[in-house]
Design a protein around this motif. Structure first.
Motif, PDB file in Angstrom:
ATOM      1  N   UNK A 174     -28.780  16.779  94.343  1.00 45.98           N
ATOM      2  CA  UNK A 174     -27.768  16.839  95.399  1.00 45.98           C
ATOM      3  C   UNK A 174     -27.586  18.280  95.836  1.00 45.98           C
ATOM      4  N   UNK A 175     -27.133  18.455  97.089  1.00 51.62           N
ATOM      5  CA  UNK A 175     -26.931  19.788  97.643  1.00 51.62           C
ATOM      6  C   UNK A 175     -25.535  19.883  98.233  1.00 51.62           C
ATOM      7  N   UNK A 176     -24.984  21.093  98.198  1.00 55.35           N
ATOM      8  CA  UNK A 176     -23.659  21.306  98.744  1.00 55.35           C
ATOM      9  C   UNK A 176     -23.292  22.776  98.693  1.00 55.35           C
ATOM     10  N   UNK A 177     -21.996  23.057  98.817  1.00 54.80           N
ATOM     11  CA  UNK A 177     -21.514  24.450  98.801  1.00 54.80           C
ATOM     12  C   UNK A 177     -20.151  24.497  98.137  1.00 54.80           C
ATOM     13  N   UNK A 178     -19.940  25.515  97.320  1.00 54.59           N
ATOM     14  CA  UNK A 178     -18.633  25.716  96.716  1.00 54.59           C
ATOM     15  C   UNK A 178     -17.717  26.402  97.717  1.00 54.59           C
ATOM     16  N   UNK A 179     -16.430  26.082  97.646  1.00 56.67           N
ATOM     17  CA  UNK A 179     -15.390  26.702  98.483  1.00 56.67           C
ATOM     18  C   UNK A 179     -15.544  26.394  99.971  1.00 56.67           C
ATOM     19  N   UNK A 180     -16.383  25.432 100.328  1.00 55.74           N
ATOM     20  CA  UNK A 180     -16.466  25.001 101.723  1.00 55.74           C
ATOM     21  C   UNK A 180     -15.292  24.072 102.009  1.00 55.74           C
ATOM     22  N   UNK A 181     -14.745  24.135 103.232  1.00 58.59           N
ATOM     23  CA  UNK A 181     -13.563  23.327 103.556  1.00 58.59           C
ATOM     24  C   UNK A 181     -13.924  21.855 103.730  1.00 58.59           C
ATOM     25  N   UNK A 182     -15.052  21.572 104.370  1.00 60.70           N
ATOM     26  CA  UNK A 182     -15.485  20.205 104.654  1.00 60.70           C
ATOM     27  C   UNK A 182     -17.003  20.142 104.583  1.00 60.70           C
ATOM     28  N   UNK A 183     -17.546  18.935 104.715  1.00 60.16           N
ATOM     29  CA  UNK A 183     -18.998  18.781 104.780  1.00 60.16           C
ATOM     30  C   UNK A 183     -19.554  19.512 105.999  1.00 60.16           C
ATOM     31  N   UNK A 184     -18.865  19.383 107.143  1.00 62.52           N
ATOM     32  CA  UNK A 184     -19.313  20.071 108.356  1.00 62.52           C
ATOM     33  C   UNK A 184     -19.333  21.583 108.149  1.00 62.52           C
ATOM     34  N   UNK A 185     -18.330  22.106 107.438  1.00 56.75           N
ATOM     35  CA  UNK A 185     -18.271  23.536 107.151  1.00 56.75           C
ATOM     36  C   UNK A 185     -19.442  23.953 106.265  1.00 56.75           C
TER      37      UNK A 185
END
Length: 438
Positions: free
Chosen positions: A369-380
């Protein structure tokens, strides 16, 4: 027969043959000349654009399309990715391509949406039984000066993902609708208790009056903030201020997870076959004041499939962390939550104090899975917000990625899908093939 007559006869036969061939070519792949040559998109195999992406993707293998809709839909059973292309100033066309090879698939007839032509119509996919469908829809008024509710409607085009067979369904609707495809039907609602369901196989439209939602007995909270949330094989999924149920089927109070308050269930998100709900721990439990339980339930039976505890009130069900499934359905992600349905395990990616949550954007059949820490939303996160990471759901350990890495927005049959807008403000959909480990 004279020599001159023979020449004339041969010429006539050749002319008829050419005419027939022209007619055959004109009829292939669409409804006529106007549909056979859409102005866009431009497709390249290669692909041309080389983004900075996670090392698990090979940027030399894949494909790319430009000037297409920001939305796309995937039918895993057919291996097709669907997207919308603008044919001219007022018409659009649904087109498909093979996710693995980038080869063009079928395309539908060009049509004019009811919505303003400066916006692409909406696009989603729905599964009923062993059949998958693509759905495009728009909402608008029938006339320039229409005032009555009957003068506005929702127009849907439903396509069989395997064959491209296209069916138009029009549903009179008074205000801007919410349209979703989380079960074996297409759900239309006003975001509250008014709803209609379209059968993708037949186009049949069925409505259920707000007073006929099958409210459970002894549930005053069920009649507050009532909302139709999804479609199951057995009926509508409905929620109240607290508690939720399937009309004519199961009731959340009866399937409450062990150690939770039975009347506290609140659904947050629905996907094909599952509903994600938040539950309060029983009063007196050691961490009842600090943590909630997040549970994936079977949409058909209400039975618990997997669960995980998360700190509160970091996640609010009103924000609806959207459930996203891997193509094979084994893994689910929703914001900072992730679940392995085969292993019946769950993860909540946040620090012990609830800070630095991980917002996940996509998950593959491999469990990566992929993502980002401290991002506000998925779009962000997809726009570059936060710090990108990857996490193997077999271990549950996030690994940081380079700060300039672009995250995939989805996965389709071993291909990562990336959305990108170039300097000319053209929307591009780029696919990179997953690397195979030796």
């Amino acid at each position: 027969m004279t020599k001159r007559q023979k020449i004339v006869r041969v010429t006539l036969v050749a002319g008829v043959f050419i005419l027939v061939m022209l007619l055959v070519l004109a009829s292939c792949g669409g409804t006529g000349k106007e549909d056979a040559k859409p102005r866009k998109p431009v497709v390249s195999t290669g692909p041309e654009t080389q983004l900075n992406v996670p090392a698990g993707y090979d940027t030399r293998r894949g494909w790319e399309i430009q000037d297409v809709s920001p939305q796309y839909a995937v039918a895993s059973a057919t291996g097709l990715v669907a997207y919308l292309a603008r044919v001219d100033d007022s018409r659009y066309q649904l087109r498909t391509m093979n996710a693995e090879t980038g080869k063009a698939g079928w395309w539908g007839r060009a049509w004019r949406p009811l919505a303003p032509v400066d916006r692409y119509p909406r696009l989603l996919s729905v599964t009923k039984g062993d059949r998958q469908y693509f759905v495009t829809w728009s909402f608008g008024r029938l006339g320039e000066y229409a005032l009555a509710s009957a003068d506005s409607l929702l127009s849907l085009d439903v396509y069989d993902a395997a064959t491209g067979e296209q069916r138009r369904v029009e549903v009179p609707w008074s205000d801007a609708p919410t349209v979703s495809s989380t079960g074996p039907g297409i759900l239309i609602s006003d975001g509250k208790a008014v709803s209609a369901v379209v059968d993708p196989a037949t186009g049949e439209v069925s409505r259920t009056a707000p007073g006929s939602l099958g409210y459970p007995k002894d549930c005053p909270n069920c009649r507050k903030l009532t909302e139709v949330r999804g479609v199951t094989a057995n009926g509508l999924l409905v929620s109240g201020a607290k508690e939720f149920w399937v009309r004519g089927g199961w009731f959340s109070r009866k399937v409450a997870p062990k150690g939770t308050e039975p009347r506290s269930g609140v659904p947050a998100s629905v996907s094909a076959g599952h509903v994600l709900a938040k539950w309060q721990k029983k009063k007196g439990a050691k961490d009842a004041a600090t943590h909630d339980l997040w549970v994936v339930h079977s949409l058909d039976t209400g039975k618990e499939v997997a669960q995980v505890r998360c700190r509160k009130p970091a996640i609010n069900p009103a924000a609806q962390p959207q459930l996203v499934s891997s193509p094979d359905g084994r893994f689910l992600i929703a914001g900072r939550l992730a679940f392995d349905l085969d292993e019946k395990t769950g993860f909540c990616f946040e620090e012990a104090d609830g800070t630095k949550p991980l917002t996940l954007t996509s998950v593959a059949d491999t469990g990566m899975a992929y993502g980002a820490t401290s991002a506000r939303t998925v779009a962000d996160a997809l726009a570059g917000g936060g710090d990108p990471v990857q996490v193997n759901l077999a271990t549950g350990e996030p690994e940081p990625l380079a700060l300039n890495v672009r995250l995939p927005s989805g996965d389709a049959n071993g291909v990562g899908l990336f959305r990108w807008t170039d300097r000319a403000d053209r929307q591009r959909l780029i696919a990179y093939v997953q690397r195979v480990e030796d």
